[in-house]
Write a protein that holds these residues in place. Structure first.
Motif, mmCIF file in Angstrom:
data_model
loop_
_atom_site.group_PDB
_atom_site.id
_atom_site.type_symbol
_atom_site.label_atom_id
_atom_site.label_comp_id
_atom_site.label_asym_id
_atom_site.label_seq_id
_atom_site.Cartn_x
_atom_site.Cartn_y
_atom_site.Cartn_z
ATOM 1 N N THR A 68 -41.284 -23.488 5.899
ATOM 2 C CA THR A 68 -40.241 -23.623 4.879
ATOM 3 C C THR A 68 -39.241 -22.478 4.924
ATOM 4 O OG1 THR A 68 -41.767 -24.828 3.434
ATOM 5 C CG2 THR A 68 -39.801 -23.860 2.407
ATOM 6 N N GLU A 69 -39.750 -21.235 4.942
ATOM 7 C CA GLU A 69 -38.842 -20.078 4.933
ATOM 8 C C GLU A 69 -37.977 -20.061 6.178
ATOM 9 O OE1 GLU A 69 -38.360 -18.198 2.389
ATOM 10 O OE2 GLU A 69 -39.966 -19.161 1.242
ATOM 11 N N GLN A 70 -38.555 -20.406 7.316
ATOM 12 C CA GLN A 70 -37.786 -20.432 8.568
ATOM 13 C C GLN A 70 -36.683 -21.479 8.498
ATOM 14 O OE1 GLN A 70 -40.151 -21.245 12.085
ATOM 15 N NE2 GLN A 70 -38.400 -22.122 13.130
ATOM 16 N N VAL A 71 -37.044 -22.694 8.046
ATOM 17 C CA VAL A 71 -36.055 -23.774 7.981
ATOM 18 C C VAL A 71 -34.964 -23.439 6.975
ATOM 19 C CG1 VAL A 71 -35.700 -26.183 7.333
ATOM 20 C CG2 VAL A 71 -37.664 -25.549 8.740
ATOM 21 N N MET A 72 -35.369 -22.938 5.791
ATOM 22 C CA MET A 72 -34.367 -22.593 4.786
ATOM 23 C C MET A 72 -33.466 -21.465 5.269
ATOM 24 S SD MET A 72 -36.551 -22.951 1.232
ATOM 25 C CE MET A 72 -35.100 -22.674 0.217
ATOM 26 N N GLY A 73 -34.061 -20.514 6.026
ATOM 27 C CA GLY A 73 -33.250 -19.437 6.593
ATOM 28 C C GLY A 73 -32.240 -19.976 7.596
ATOM 29 N N GLU A 74 -32.698 -20.925 8.442
ATOM 30 C CA GLU A 74 -31.791 -21.534 9.412
ATOM 31 C C GLU A 74 -30.702 -22.340 8.709
ATOM 32 O OE1 GLU A 74 -34.369 -23.773 11.882
ATOM 33 O OE2 GLU A 74 -35.074 -22.037 13.042
ATOM 34 N N GLN A 75 -31.092 -23.040 7.635
ATOM 35 C CA GLN A 75 -30.097 -23.783 6.875
ATOM 36 C C GLN A 75 -29.071 -22.846 6.258
ATOM 37 O OE1 GLN A 75 -32.363 -26.082 4.063
ATOM 38 N NE2 GLN A 75 -32.751 -27.753 5.505
ATOM 39 N N ALA A 76 -29.579 -21.719 5.706
ATOM 40 C CA ALA A 76 -28.664 -20.750 5.094
ATOM 41 C C ALA A 76 -27.716 -20.165 6.136
ATOM 42 C CB ALA A 76 -29.459 -19.634 4.410
ATOM 43 N N ARG A 77 -28.272 -19.860 7.325
ATOM 44 C CA ARG A 77 -27.421 -19.336 8.401
ATOM 45 C C ARG A 77 -26.403 -20.388 8.834
ATOM 46 N NH1 ARG A 77 -32.310 -16.958 9.890
ATOM 47 N NH2 ARG A 77 -32.841 -18.669 11.304
ATOM 48 N N GLY A 78 -26.865 -21.651 8.908
ATOM 49 C CA GLY A 78 -25.950 -22.725 9.284
ATOM 50 C C GLY A 78 -24.833 -22.887 8.268
ATOM 51 N N GLU A 79 -25.194 -22.793 6.976
ATOM 52 C CA GLU A 79 -24.179 -22.909 5.930
ATOM 53 C C GLU A 79 -23.213 -21.734 5.993
ATOM 54 O OE1 GLU A 79 -26.502 -23.176 2.427
ATOM 55 O OE2 GLU A 79 -27.142 -25.263 2.788
ATOM 56 N N ALA A 80 -23.775 -20.515 6.250
ATOM 57 C CA ALA A 80 -22.911 -19.342 6.364
ATOM 58 C C ALA A 80 -21.967 -19.469 7.557
ATOM 59 C CB ALA A 80 -23.768 -18.073 6.490
ATOM 60 N N GLU A 81 -22.519 -19.973 8.682
ATOM 61 C CA GLU A 81 -21.674 -20.168 9.866
ATOM 62 C C GLU A 81 -20.597 -21.211 9.605
ATOM 63 O OE1 GLU A 81 -24.471 -21.142 12.877
ATOM 64 O OE2 GLU A 81 -25.214 -19.074 13.111
ATOM 65 N N GLN A 82 -20.961 -22.276 8.857
ATOM 66 C CA GLN A 82 -19.965 -23.302 8.530
ATOM 67 C C GLN A 82 -18.882 -22.733 7.634
ATOM 68 O OE1 GLN A 82 -19.764 -26.505 9.807
ATOM 69 N NE2 GLN A 82 -17.740 -26.310 8.862
ATOM 70 N N ARG A 83 -19.299 -21.896 6.650
ATOM 71 C CA ARG A 83 -18.298 -21.249 5.783
ATOM 72 C C ARG A 83 -17.382 -20.361 6.606
ATOM 73 N NH1 ARG A 83 -22.780 -20.832 2.227
ATOM 74 N NH2 ARG A 83 -23.144 -18.671 2.871
ATOM 75 N N LEU A 84 -17.983 -19.654 7.595
ATOM 76 C CA LEU A 84 -17.172 -18.797 8.448
ATOM 77 C C LEU A 84 -16.188 -19.636 9.261
ATOM 78 C CD1 LEU A 84 -16.494 -16.052 9.671
ATOM 79 C CD2 LEU A 84 -18.381 -16.373 11.283
#
Length: 304
Positions: free
Chosen positions: A164-180
């Motif tokens: 869960t933590e790994q997937v949520m971290g990847e999702q958060a990174r993906g969202e941050a990258e999308q925002r960027l």
């Protein structure tokens, strides 16, 4: 806590030596009352259960052994963080009760494993009750059956890890990258808009420079012409090459030299000088101008 059960079989009665090396999981087995359990007390368990249970208890990987018709739920110490508040009562409890909230999702996978169709899943989403943390969870796991000597299904091995933590971290990174990426796209759009504005304003300035009837020029602090507009040719007859690189006083009558130099020094320091200057036309005549730091406007042309 049984201090030596995670290392030394001799710390246990001989019929329980198979529990050695299990740490906290062994403690939970020993502390449970098995008198009313279908499997009975641990010392009387089938040898096949004992050997398979010993395997998972001594594994550093997070593992489950579900045994018998009711799929009694056994787990090792590495698995304990996944149980949350179920930990105190889960050992030996039927699988469907331990994970009642995930049973509908787990049952088809278990049926496939019992049929010999073992599968491995990576970051599979599971919906769980929130008493153990996140309601939305992800797990990587594999299910495989355990057969007895007669080829009948005796139990189920599950190798599992919560991700869960790994997937949520990847999702958060993906969202941050999308925002960027979105921010960069907006920046490019803005930069393109500003660039277009600069181009348009530059074109507008150039049109004004080229079409103005006033004498416009760029002059440096030494009084040297650096750029002139077409009005200089139209009003005084000079081509740009006649002026650029030359001092302004080469074209101003000598009686105005000092005043002209003073005016440009004042302009260089931010002042706004306004003087009347007499310029030589290329044909030898003179023209009077109202000079300022911004423009030269012809007020009188004297060709006498």
């Amino acid at each position: 806590m049984f201090s030596n059960t995670d290392r030394d079989p001799a710390s246990l009665p001989m019929p329980l030596w198979f529990l050695a090396g299990g740490g906290d999981a062994t403690r939970l087995i020993l502390e449970r009352d098995w008198s009313d359990h279908p499997l009975g007390p641990p010392e009387n368990w089938p040898d096949m259960l004992k050997s398979n249970l010993s395997t998972i208890l001594n594994s550093p990987e997070s593992m489950i052994l579900a045994w018998g018709e009711d799929l009694s739920f056994f787990f090792n110490t590495a698995y304990t963080p996944l149980l949350g508040p179920r930990l105190s009562w889960a050992m030996g409890t039927p699988f469907r009760k331990v994970w009642a909230d995930a049973w509908e999702q787990a049952k088809p996978i278990i049926d496939d494993a019992f049929a010999g169709r073992s599968q491995r899943f990576t970051n599979l989403p599971w919906k769980l009750d929130t008493d153990r943390g996140h309601a939305d969870t992800w797990f990587s796991f594999s299910y495989s059956r355990v057969l007895d000597a007669a080829g009948e299904v005796a139990g189920l091995f599950v190798l599992t890890n919560e991700t869960t933590e790994q997937v949520m971290g990847e999702q958060a990174r993906g969202e941050a990258e999308q925002r960027l990426r979105d921010s960069e796209a907006r920046y490019r759009d803005l930069a393109g808009s500003l660039e277009q504005q600069v181009i348009e304003r530059t074109a507008e300035r150039d049109r004004m420079w080229d079409t103005s009837p006033d004498l416009l020029l760029v002059i440096d602090f030494d009084g040297i012409f650096r750029r002139v507009n077409p009005a200089w040719t139209q009003v005084l007859g000079y081509e740009p090459d006649d002026l650029i690189g030359h001092h302004v006083n080469e074209f101003v009558l000598s009686l105005n030299h000092d005043e002209t130099v003073d005016a440009y020094e004042l302009a260089a320091h931010g002042g706004l000088p306004r003087i009347i200057n007499r310029y030589r036309h290329k044909d030898g005549s003179t023209v009077d101008f109202l000079d300022s730091s911004a423009c030269r406007r012809a007020d009188l042309r004297d060709r006498t």
